[in-house]
Design a protein around this motif. Structure first.
Motif, short mmCIF file in Angstrom:
data_model
loop_
_atom_site.label_atom_id
_atom_site.label_comp_id
_atom_site.label_asym_id
_atom_site.label_seq_id
_atom_site.Cartn_x
_atom_site.Cartn_y
_atom_site.Cartn_z
N GLU A 1 42.23 35.80 25.70
CA GLU A 1 41.97 37.15 26.22
C GLU A 1 41.47 38.09 25.14
O GLU A 1 40.63 38.96 25.40
CB GLU A 1 43.26 37.71 26.85
N HIS B 1 39.88 37.18 22.40
CA HIS B 1 38.79 36.56 21.65
C HIS B 1 39.21 36.30 20.20
O HIS B 1 38.46 36.59 19.25
CB HIS B 1 37.54 37.44 21.69
N HIS C 1 44.38 33.79 39.14
CA HIS C 1 43.15 34.11 38.41
C HIS C 1 43.29 35.38 37.57
O HIS C 1 42.33 36.14 37.43
CB HIS C 1 41.97 34.25 39.38
N GLY C 2 44.47 35.62 37.03
CA GLY C 2 44.66 36.73 36.09
C GLY C 2 45.20 38.01 36.69
O GLY C 2 45.50 38.96 35.96
N LYS C 3 45.35 38.07 38.02
CA LYS C 3 45.95 39.26 38.63
C LYS C 3 47.46 39.21 38.42
O LYS C 3 48.11 38.20 38.68
CB LYS C 3 45.63 39.33 40.12
N GLN D 1 44.20 43.43 37.73
CA GLN D 1 43.75 42.34 36.87
C GLN D 1 44.38 42.50 35.49
O GLN D 1 44.08 43.43 34.76
CB GLN D 1 42.23 42.34 36.76
N LEU E 1 44.70 39.67 33.17
CA LEU E 1 43.87 38.82 32.32
C LEU E 1 42.52 38.65 33.00
O LEU E 1 42.43 38.69 34.22
CB LEU E 1 44.51 37.44 32.12
N THR E 2 41.48 38.44 32.22
CA THR E 2 40.20 38.14 32.85
C THR E 2 40.31 36.82 33.60
O THR E 2 41.14 35.96 33.25
CB THR E 2 39.08 38.03 31.81
N ARG E 3 39.51 36.67 34.63
CA ARG E 3 39.57 35.44 35.40
C ARG E 3 39.28 34.23 34.52
O ARG E 3 39.91 33.18 34.66
CB ARG E 3 38.59 35.49 36.57
N GLN E 4 38.32 34.37 33.60
CA GLN E 4 37.98 33.22 32.76
C GLN E 4 39.14 32.82 31.87
O GLN E 4 39.40 31.63 31.66
CB GLN E 4 36.74 33.51 31.92
N THR E 5 39.90 33.82 31.35
CA THR E 5 41.07 33.48 30.53
C THR E 5 42.09 32.70 31.35
O THR E 5 42.56 31.63 30.95
CB THR E 5 41.72 34.77 29.99
N THR F 1 35.34 28.79 34.81
CA THR F 1 35.33 28.54 33.37
C THR F 1 34.25 27.54 33.05
O THR F 1 34.07 26.56 33.77
CB THR F 1 36.70 28.02 32.88
#
Length: 755
Positions: free
Chosen positions: A407, A409, A521-523, A549, A551-555, A663
């Motif tokens: 999250e 980076h 998905h991060g929610k 949200q 976390l970002t969905r990708q995380t 991802t």
């Protein structure tokens, strides 16, 4: 016109412009001090006349409303069927006692704590009451300032609602009650009608609930505690209070004793002799056996935490609907029985008597708790194992470390981004390094395994401590804690490298919420047991368990992708691998094997299973070793087996659900490096990841520093080993990497068992 006439004309004009002396112009004519004083006195007179009218109009009720209106709370399953009826009168051993049955020192303790002027006042504290009315009008909620007489009137004749009309009634009735009854009768009524927590109404029930004695046997110290408890029963109950709550009640206990000395009810010398007497453990409430008792207790605590008045809830009249799905609940209980309790022989093995299990199953889309297992039964084991947060979550915390790194980076010490493919040094007891060198922490891997170069994916599959300890420092320990707290863990744990291995306390409910956030998905998911709460016709507004949200969905989806590897090719493979449905999860085994975990999820169901070693007598944390007649209890053993049996039954034929992962790493990234299977130091990975330089390390993990890639804390496959940091490869002598400042292995025996 002559000069004299012009002068006289000008003087006339000036005279007309000058106002007569003593006369006011404009708005000032309406606000003279006399008019203001008159208006003020008029308002006061109207207030006095209004109060006299109210005094004549309001009578003392013939009987107390609590006895007349007390009714059961009704608890329902998600389908609307009734789970239980539980009323205030049926829940406690209520026994009204006379004032002469209550020791004088206990009476004085209550007066000293609540209302020192009780024996002299007229039953009303006008200053405090006016302040309370003003704050009520401002919408600032409950305020103190009521006398003992007012509190008795509120408990016995009125209600707990915060309105101006109810407050005015309280004042009038209190004045009349003070004239009608003696002070002893009022004090006895107050002590008999107050709510003390633990389902106890009245001083006699409270004496039994907190000290296991009748009221006439209460000591000065015990009486002072019960008097102090009334301010906030849930927060001040020693068995469940936070550290802050314990400190506050001890301060109030000391304040009560100080006031007793001030009022000449206790000698200063006797005050110095008093020691705080901790209450006994809570006893189960009759009639709430099995899992239902856990549901009711947890639902009540949840509602109180969300703003419902504790006394009003205890008084009854509520209809409370829980999200518990009866079918899933039955399947969870069956899974625990088949996979654990049927295997235990508590009459033969002590370890089997000490084994406890808690589990929580959550719908990640709604945040509702669908099933919960709290223990052997509410009347057999009072503590709810599903909500207790006093055991370490161990390696089930590691995905939160990875989530924080992704999250934010984060980069390795070599400046490379952290991803599932990032290669770390997985050597056993490799010292963790930060920007300024070693940080004084060199954790052992489970069973002292050495892995050499290993990807984050494979390190997660095999729960490699060395990798996640380093990753936590790379990501920033403060950021890791921030992520964990955001995902639902308690914030009461120190920021130190050891926390990356899950050395704080956490409950199955909290861990289920954290993993549900990943599954959603991060929610943010804050699991809720209560779906709906009504008091009469009024429904209480409850917050949505699913938030914004976090976390970002990708995380979130990347962590889910990695956790699929644990099920398919990691520590949970033996129990869960090969199922016909997609799953992700993480095992965990804590210090000295005191707890073992598996937290896992499918696309639509998250379940956390925790197993805890708790001494039958005394509640001390003990090792689970030997449970079921075996050796160490790992998260991939009983916890994962219970999870698998329950999940298969809970999802039934709906096995085709797939994780919808956003991802670029794909779903379920496979391992890129195979770790050595033994405890022996490895010279090099047995399989090189793609794009990995072909050179083979020339030094074993126990040799001194060099430029070999073996000594780098992290390395991407395409990174030159000569650019990596080269920390020392041997831990400080005799300490396993600890430096005595709280950043090491914290002196815990059996730390090398942590997985």
């Amino acid at each position: 016109m002559g000069r004299a006439d012009a002068r006289r004309a000008a003087q006339g004009r000036r005279a007309r412009r000058v106002k007569p002396k003593g006369k006011k112009g404009g708005i000032r004519r309406f606000f003279t001090w006399k008019k203001l004083l008159g208006a003020f006195l008029g308002v006061c007179l109207l207030g006095i006349l209004g109060f006299i009218g109210l005094y004549l109009y309001v009578d003392v009720p013939d009987e107390g409303n609590f006895q007349a209106t007390s009714q059961s709370n009704v608890y329902k399953y998600a389908d609307g069927s009734i789970m239980a009826r539980k009323g205030a009168e049926n829940a406690v051993n209520r026994e009204t006692v006379k004032i002469d049955q209550i020791p004088k020192h206990v009476q004085h303790a209550f007066v000293a704590a609540e209302n020192k002027t009780f024996y002299q006042d007229s039953g009303v504290d006008l200053k405090g009451t006016l302040r309370g009315i003003l704050n009520t009008l401002k919408g600032q909620g409950k305020q103190g300032g009521s006398t003992i007489t007012q509190q008795y009137v509120k408990n016995y004749y009125l209600s707990q609602e915060q309105t101006v009309s109810r407050k005015l009634q309280e004042i009038v009735i209190s004045l009349k009650v003070d004239n009608k009854l003696g002070k002893d009768d009022i004090l006895a009524g107050y002590m008999n009608t107050s709510y003390y927590g633990r389902g106890a109404y009245g001083i006699q029930a409270a004496a039994q609930a907190y000290y296991g004695v009748d009221v006439d046997k209460l000591s000065v110290s015990q009486g002072a505690y019960l008097a102090s408890l009334l301010q906030a029963p849930s927060q001040y109950d020693w068995a469940i209070a936070s550290d802050a709550g314990k400190n506050r009640v001890k301060e109030r206990w000391a304040y009560t004793l100080k006031n007793m000395v001030e009022m000449k009810w206790l000698d200063a010398a006797d005050q110095q002799k008093q020691t705080f007497q901790k209450p006994i453990k809570p006893k189960p409430v009759p009639g709430v056996a099995g899992q239902v008792g856990y549901f009711i207790d947890a639902a009540n605590r949840e509602l109180i935490a969300k703003g419902v008045d504790e006394k009003e809830l205890a008084a009854g009249g509520w209809t409370i609907t829980l999200g518990i799905d009866k079918k899933k609940q039955q399947e969870l209980e069956k899974a625990v029985k088949r996979k654990l309790t049927d295997d235990l022989k508590p009459n033969i093995r002590k370890a089997d008597r000490d084994a406890q299990l808690g589990a929580v199953s959550v719908d990640p889309a709604t945040g509702h708790v669908l099933a919960m297992y709290g223990g052997a039964g509410y009347t057999k084991h009072y503590t709810n194992n599903a909500t207790r947060a006093d055991f370490q979550p161990a390696s089930t915390f590691k995905p939160l470390v990875l989530a924080s790194a992704l999250e934010n980076h984060a980069k390795t010490q070599a400046g490379l981004p952290i991803t599932p493919d990032t290669v770390y040094d997985g050597r056993n007891r490799r010292p963790v390094v930060g920007k300024n060198g070693p940080v004084g922490f060199a954790p052992p891997n489970e069973d002292e395994h050495t892995y050499g170069k290993i990807s984050v994916q494979q390190a997660t599959n095999n729960s490699v401590n060395a990798v996640f300890a380093q990753m936590g420092v790379d990501a920033g320990l403060d950021e890791v804690k921030k992520t964990a707290v955001g995902m639902g863990l308690n914030d009461k744990f120190p920021v130190r490298p050891a926390m990356t291995l899950g050395t704080m306390g956490a409950s199955p409910l909290q861990m289920a919420g954290a993993y549900a956030t990943l599954d959603n998905h991060g929610k943010k998911v804050d699991p809720a047991l209560v779906v709906k709460a009504q008091h009469g016709a009024q429904e209480t507004e409850l917050p949505n368990p699913v938030g914004s949200q976090l976390l970002t969905r990708q995380t979130a989806d990347t962590v889910t992708s990695v956790l699929r590897g644990v099920v398919n090719d990691g520590t949970a493979k033996s129990a869960i691998g090969g199922t016909d449905y997609q799953a992700a999860g993480k095992t965990g085994t804590s210090d000295d094997n005191k707890s073992a975990w598996f937290v896992g999820y499918t696309p639509k169901l998250v379940t956390a299973v925790g197993m805890f070693g708790e001494e039958t007598k005394g509640g001390k944390q003990v090792s689970l070793k030997g449970t079921g007649g075996g050796g160490r209890v790992n998260g991939g053993g009983y916890p994962a087996e219970v999870w698998a049996a329950y999940t298969a039954a809970a999802i039934g034929d709906n096995t085709g659900e797939k994780f919808d992962l956003d991802t670029d790493l794909g779903a379920g990234v496979g391992p890129t490096i195979t770790p050595p299977p033994t405890n022996a130091p490895t010279q090099s990975p047995t399989q090189s990841p793609s794009n990995t330089p072909s050179q083979t390390p020339t030094h074993s993990p126990t040799q001194g520093p060099s430029n070999s890639p073996t000594h780098s804390p992290t390395q991407r496959p395409t990174h030159s080993p000569t650019n990596s940091a080269s920390p020392p490869v041997t831990p400080p002598s005799g300490s396993g990497g600890g430096n005595g400042n709280g950043n090491g292995n914290e002196g815990r025996p059996g730390f090398d068992d942590l997985e």
